[in-house]
Design a protein around this motif. Structure first.
Motif: not given
Length: 157
Positions: A84-87, A102-112, A124-130
């Motif tokens: 989805y080119r979230v960056k 959807a009531d929520a969308v959970v994604f990553g990729h940006t690490h932000c 909602f993007n949790p970011g990255s713990p690593a």
């Protein structure tokens, strides 16, 4: 219901273990890809119900690119986000969430980390713990479904 959310863990199990200790207790865990095998680790090491998706670093993964999960009457779109080119913005991701009601969308990729509501959709993007980016610390997330509402919280190690 309390849901742990991880993304972009990139096989660094030490940070996954730390995040799980902080987020517990949770009823289940969502893993938004990179590395999808980390979702298997969570399932095997902690015996959690885990929903995972593949990310751009998950070539050959058997995990789907996205999932629509319904929990306690709330629909959560889980995807890594690169498709989805979230960056470059969340327009495509938000359009897909609306298409699926959807009531929520959970994604990553940006690490932000991101915890924003656009209309009726929680983005909602949790970011990255690593491998954190965007000036954030080592982050992960928790979603709570309570009283017919879904809310997110970004947490830091």
């Amino acid at each position: 219901m309390r849901i742990g959310v991880l993304s972009d863990t990139h096989g660094l199990l030490h940070f996954i273990e730390k995040a799980v200790k902080v987020m517990e207790p949770v009823d289940l865990i969502l893993h938004a890809g990179d590395v999808s095998a980390d979702a298997d680790f969570l399932r095997e090491a902690y015996n959690y119900r885990v929903y995972g998706v593949s990310g751009n670093c998950d070539t050959g993964s058997e995990y789907p690119g996205e999932r629509l999960i319904e929990l306690e009457g709330k629909k959560i779109l889980l995807t890594h986000g690169h498709g989805y080119r979230v960056k470059y913005g969340y327009e495509r991701l938000l359009a897909r969430a609306k298409e699926l009601f959807a009531d929520a969308v959970v994604f990553g990729h940006t690490h932000c980390p991101e915890n924003t509501r656009v209309g009726n959709v929680l983005i909602f993007n949790p970011g990255s713990p690593a491998l954190p980016r965007c000036g954030a610390g080592r982050t992960f997330g928790v979603l709570e479904i309570r009283d017919g509402d879904i809310r997110g919280c970004i947490m830091e190690l």
